[in-house]
Scaffold this motif. Structure first.
Motif, PDB file in Angstrom:
ATOM      1  N   PRO A   8      26.123 -56.793 -36.064  1.00 52.91           N
ATOM      2  CA  PRO A   8      25.157 -55.336 -36.264  1.00 52.91           C
ATOM      3  C   PRO A   8      23.710 -55.776 -36.854  1.00 52.91           C
ATOM      4  CG  PRO A   8      27.357 -55.164 -37.397  1.00 52.91           C
ATOM      5  CD  PRO A   8      27.257 -56.510 -36.807  1.00 52.91           C
ATOM      6  N   HIS A   9      23.546 -57.084 -37.312  1.00 54.39           N
ATOM      7  CA  HIS A   9      22.092 -57.192 -37.767  1.00 54.39           C
ATOM      8  C   HIS A   9      21.221 -57.503 -36.374  1.00 54.39           C
ATOM      9  CE1 HIS A   9      23.817 -61.287 -37.585  1.00 54.39           C
ATOM     10  NE2 HIS A   9      22.574 -61.691 -37.393  1.00 54.39           N
ATOM     11  N   HIS A  10      21.878 -57.692 -35.545  1.00 54.74           N
ATOM     12  CA  HIS A  10      20.951 -57.806 -34.086  1.00 54.74           C
ATOM     13  C   HIS A  10      20.477 -56.758 -33.472  1.00 54.74           C
ATOM     14  CE1 HIS A  10      22.576 -62.120 -33.475  1.00 54.74           C
ATOM     15  NE2 HIS A  10      22.000 -62.174 -34.296  1.00 54.74           N
ATOM     16  N   LEU A  11      20.801 -55.460 -34.064  1.00 55.19           N
ATOM     17  CA  LEU A  11      20.526 -54.186 -33.419  1.00 55.19           C
ATOM     18  C   LEU A  11      19.358 -53.390 -34.026  1.00 55.19           C
ATOM     19  CD1 LEU A  11      24.010 -52.435 -34.085  1.00 55.19           C
ATOM     20  CD2 LEU A  11      23.257 -53.648 -31.903  1.00 55.19           C
ATOM     21  N   SER A  12      18.749 -52.702 -33.207  1.00 50.48           N
ATOM     22  CA  SER A  12      17.420 -52.051 -33.780  1.00 50.48           C
ATOM     23  C   SER A  12      17.735 -50.848 -34.872  1.00 50.48           C
ATOM     24  CB  SER A  12      16.860 -51.269 -32.602  1.00 50.48           C
ATOM     25  OG  SER A  12      17.480 -50.272 -32.164  1.00 50.48           O
ATOM     26  N   GLY A  13      16.772 -50.407 -35.654  1.00 50.23           N
ATOM     27  CA  GLY A  13      17.216 -49.412 -36.498  1.00 50.23           C
ATOM     28  C   GLY A  13      18.057 -48.297 -36.001  1.00 50.23           C
ATOM     29  N   GLY A  14      17.504 -47.702 -35.126  1.00 51.21           N
ATOM     30  CA  GLY A  14      18.044 -46.709 -34.365  1.00 51.21           C
ATOM     31  C   GLY A  14      19.716 -46.872 -34.022  1.00 51.21           C
ATOM     32  N   GLN A  15      19.842 -47.903 -33.328  1.00 50.30           N
ATOM     33  CA  GLN A  15      21.241 -48.385 -32.878  1.00 50.30           C
ATOM     34  C   GLN A  15      22.068 -48.544 -34.173  1.00 50.30           C
ATOM     35  OE1 GLN A  15      19.939 -52.044 -30.766  1.00 50.30           O
ATOM     36  NE2 GLN A  15      20.112 -51.081 -28.638  1.00 50.30           N
ATOM     37  N   LYS A  16      21.493 -49.098 -35.117  1.00 43.69           N
ATOM     38  CA  LYS A  16      22.292 -49.381 -36.398  1.00 43.69           C
ATOM     39  C   LYS A  16      22.636 -47.965 -37.056  1.00 43.69           C
ATOM     40  CE  LYS A  16      20.063 -53.746 -38.109  1.00 43.69           C
ATOM     41  NZ  LYS A  16      19.210 -54.149 -39.116  1.00 43.69           N
ATOM     42  N   GLN A  17      21.984 -47.027 -36.959  1.00 44.39           N
ATOM     43  CA  GLN A  17      22.303 -45.725 -37.379  1.00 44.39           C
ATOM     44  C   GLN A  17      23.128 -45.033 -36.473  1.00 44.39           C
ATOM     45  OE1 GLN A  17      22.015 -45.200 -40.314  1.00 44.39           O
ATOM     46  NE2 GLN A  17      20.230 -44.151 -41.148  1.00 44.39           N
ATOM     47  N   ARG A  18      23.057 -45.338 -35.210  1.00 46.26           N
ATOM     48  CA  ARG A  18      24.055 -44.595 -34.464  1.00 46.26           C
ATOM     49  C   ARG A  18      25.342 -45.401 -34.546  1.00 46.26           C
ATOM     50  NH1 ARG A  18      22.235 -44.814 -28.549  1.00 46.26           N
ATOM     51  NH2 ARG A  18      20.745 -46.453 -28.939  1.00 46.26           N
ATOM     52  N   VAL A  19      25.726 -46.627 -34.855  1.00 53.15           N
ATOM     53  CA  VAL A  19      26.696 -47.251 -35.149  1.00 53.15           C
ATOM     54  C   VAL A  19      27.429 -46.868 -36.532  1.00 53.15           C
ATOM     55  CG1 VAL A  19      27.769 -49.423 -35.971  1.00 53.15           C
ATOM     56  CG2 VAL A  19      26.414 -49.336 -33.851  1.00 53.15           C
TER      57      VAL A  19
ATOM     58  N   SER B  46      36.753 -38.540 -37.852  1.00 54.91           N
ATOM     59  CA  SER B  46      36.941 -37.087 -37.563  1.00 54.91           C
ATOM     60  C   SER B  46      36.750 -36.213 -38.732  1.00 54.91           C
ATOM     61  CB  SER B  46      38.575 -36.928 -37.105  1.00 54.91           C
ATOM     62  OG  SER B  46      38.785 -37.784 -36.003  1.00 54.91           O
ATOM     63  N   PRO B  47      35.384 -36.116 -39.290  1.00 53.13           N
ATOM     64  CA  PRO B  47      35.214 -35.355 -40.225  1.00 53.13           C
ATOM     65  C   PRO B  47      34.813 -33.896 -39.734  1.00 53.13           C
ATOM     66  CG  PRO B  47      33.249 -36.553 -39.846  1.00 53.13           C
ATOM     67  CD  PRO B  47      34.500 -37.155 -38.952  1.00 53.13           C
ATOM     68  N   LYS B  48      34.847 -32.843 -40.593  1.00 51.95           N
ATOM     69  CA  LYS B  48      34.274 -31.650 -40.115  1.00 51.95           C
ATOM     70  C   LYS B  48      32.890 -31.509 -40.327  1.00 51.95           C
ATOM     71  CE  LYS B  48      38.859 -29.570 -40.866  1.00 51.95           C
ATOM     72  NZ  LYS B  48      39.722 -28.588 -41.585  1.00 51.95           N
ATOM     73  N   VAL B  49      32.128 -32.428 -41.560  1.00 51.18           N
ATOM     74  CA  VAL B  49      30.628 -32.172 -42.060  1.00 51.18           C
ATOM     75  C   VAL B  49      30.191 -33.526 -41.951  1.00 51.18           C
ATOM     76  CG1 VAL B  49      29.383 -31.442 -43.834  1.00 51.18           C
ATOM     77  CG2 VAL B  49      31.488 -30.224 -43.427  1.00 51.18           C
ATOM     78  N   ILE B  50      29.028 -33.716 -41.421  1.00 53.13           N
ATOM     79  CA  ILE B  50      28.224 -35.035 -41.467  1.00 53.13           C
ATOM     80  C   ILE B  50      27.270 -34.520 -42.435  1.00 53.13           C
ATOM     81  CG2 ILE B  50      26.818 -36.672 -40.310  1.00 53.13           C
ATOM     82  CD1 ILE B  50      28.860 -36.651 -38.231  1.00 53.13           C
ATOM     83  N   ILE B  51      26.799 -35.446 -43.258  1.00 52.82           N
ATOM     84  CA  ILE B  51      25.398 -35.181 -44.033  1.00 52.82           C
ATOM     85  C   ILE B  51      24.780 -36.499 -43.786  1.00 52.82           C
ATOM     86  CG2 ILE B  51      24.682 -35.107 -46.457  1.00 52.82           C
ATOM     87  CD1 ILE B  51      27.250 -34.108 -47.558  1.00 52.82           C
ATOM     88  N   LEU B  52      23.364 -36.030 -43.423  1.00 54.36           N
ATOM     89  CA  LEU B  52      22.394 -36.925 -43.241  1.00 54.36           C
ATOM     90  C   LEU B  52      21.468 -37.369 -44.444  1.00 54.36           C
ATOM     91  CD1 LEU B  52      21.385 -36.213 -39.546  1.00 54.36           C
ATOM     92  CD2 LEU B  52      22.864 -37.811 -40.193  1.00 54.36           C
ATOM     93  N   ASP B  53      21.585 -38.258 -45.248  1.00 52.99           N
ATOM     94  CA  ASP B  53      21.020 -38.345 -46.389  1.00 52.99           C
ATOM     95  C   ASP B  53      19.646 -39.178 -46.109  1.00 52.99           C
ATOM     96  OD1 ASP B  53      19.951 -38.249 -48.918  1.00 52.99           O
ATOM     97  OD2 ASP B  53      21.441 -39.454 -49.964  1.00 52.99           O
ATOM     98  N   GLU B  54      18.497 -38.700 -45.891  1.00 51.54           N
ATOM     99  CA  GLU B  54      17.199 -39.395 -45.283  1.00 51.54           C
ATOM    100  C   GLU B  54      17.748 -40.440 -44.186  1.00 51.54           C
ATOM    101  OE1 GLU B  54      14.526 -38.264 -46.208  1.00 51.54           O
ATOM    102  OE2 GLU B  54      14.484 -37.516 -48.345  1.00 51.54           O
ATOM    103  N   ALA B  55      18.669 -40.062 -43.451  1.00 53.14           N
ATOM    104  CA  ALA B  55      19.237 -40.990 -42.560  1.00 53.14           C
ATOM    105  C   ALA B  55      18.101 -41.596 -41.448  1.00 53.14           C
ATOM    106  CB  ALA B  55      20.461 -40.451 -41.687  1.00 53.14           C
TER     107      ALA B  55
END
Length: 281
Positions: free
Chosen positions: A140-151, A160-169
């Motif tokens: 994971p530490h080899h990934l870009s910031g955007g790639q890390k957040q996608r992971v 399988s949640p019903k709700v995703i919260i993006l906290d200043e993500a």
């Protein structure tokens, strides 16, 4: 499913951190509808991140009730609610626990006792949905910031949640990484009917939501569509919020005599309008 069926109901909650006299949240009530994208915006200290922590059961309100998927949040129901709600935090590095991308996405599944064969399928499916399946064995530490957040998002959606919260993500990402993450979330919302709650101070991110709630000093301040909220330009600025770039640009053009007929929420909308004005001269 009714188009107005709620997934979260918050009624008159208040919260004060230990050792502080002022309220972090005071008499806040709101309803989140299944399948909507709700943006909660406000300056630092407005109460928006405290609200996110309460929704995940990291804090409990001093008064009032929180109901998630027809369950009242209590110490007894907290794990049931955490199966419904997943959160992506500001710094993706703080979320990684696995030595490879697939190990990290599998971590939450292992903790929930998912059988190995099912787990393998869910990890592959989650990484495919965020377009990271080619990075299965990457550290994971080899990934870009955007790639890390996608992971990080893959680790949440594998559960399988019903709700995703993006906290200043997206706040620590460059513009390209921010767009990658927000497009990923929007695609997942559209494909799976996920409910998205975006906790942010970035009004350009909020522009992508169906509905915006403005918080100020721990209280509910304003609510509306992005277009309705962004009409309150001076009010937003007085609250320490920065209006989106396309609106600033449209205002600057009007000051120079170019009559842009209305405010646009995205760069593309504004560019298309300017092309239309040019060719209709």
């Amino acid at each position: 499913m009714s188009e107005h069926e709620s997934i979260i109901d918050i009624k008159d909650i208040s919260f004060t951190y230990e050792g502080q006299d002022s309220f972090a949240l005071q008499n806040v009530s709101l309803t989140v509808t299944k399948g909507e994208w709700l943006a909660v915006v406000g300056h630092n200290g407005s109460g928006k991140s405290t609200l996110a922590r309460i929704l995940l059961g990291l804090q409990f309100p001093n008064s009032g009730t929180v109901m998630v998927d027809n369950k009242v949040l209590t110490e007894e129901t907290i794990w049931d609610i955490r199966r419904v709600v997943g959160m992506v935090f500001q710094n993706p590095d703080n979320q990684f626990v696995g030595s490879t991308v697939q190990d990290d996405v599998a971590f939450g599944l292992e903790n929930n006792g998912i059988l190995h064969d099912d787990m393998v399928l869910r990890v592959e499916d989650a990484l495919n949905r965020v377009h990271m399946s080619d990075f299965l064995n990457q550290e994971p530490h080899h990934l870009s910031g955007g790639q890390k957040q996608r992971v990080a998002i893959a680790g949440i959606i594998a559960l399988s949640p019903k709700v995703i919260i993006l906290d200043e993500a997206t706040s620590m990402l460059d513009p390209l990484g921010r767009e990658e993450v927000l497009k990923t979330v929007k695609d997942l919302k559209d494909e799976q009917g996920l409910t998205v709650i975006s906790i942010t101070h970035d009004l350009e991110e909020a522009a992508k939501a169906d509905r915006v709630i403005v918080m100020n000093k721990g209280q509910f301040y304003k609510e509306g569509t992005p277009s309705e909220i962004f009409q309150l330009e001076e009010e937003l600025i007085s609250l320490g919020l920065d209006i989106p770039f396309p609106i600033k640009m449209a205002n600057a053009l009007r000051d120079r005599g170019i009559l842009v007929p209305k405010n646009f929420l995205t760069d593309i909308e504004l560019v298309n309008e300017l092309w239309t004005l040019h060719y209709n001269k």
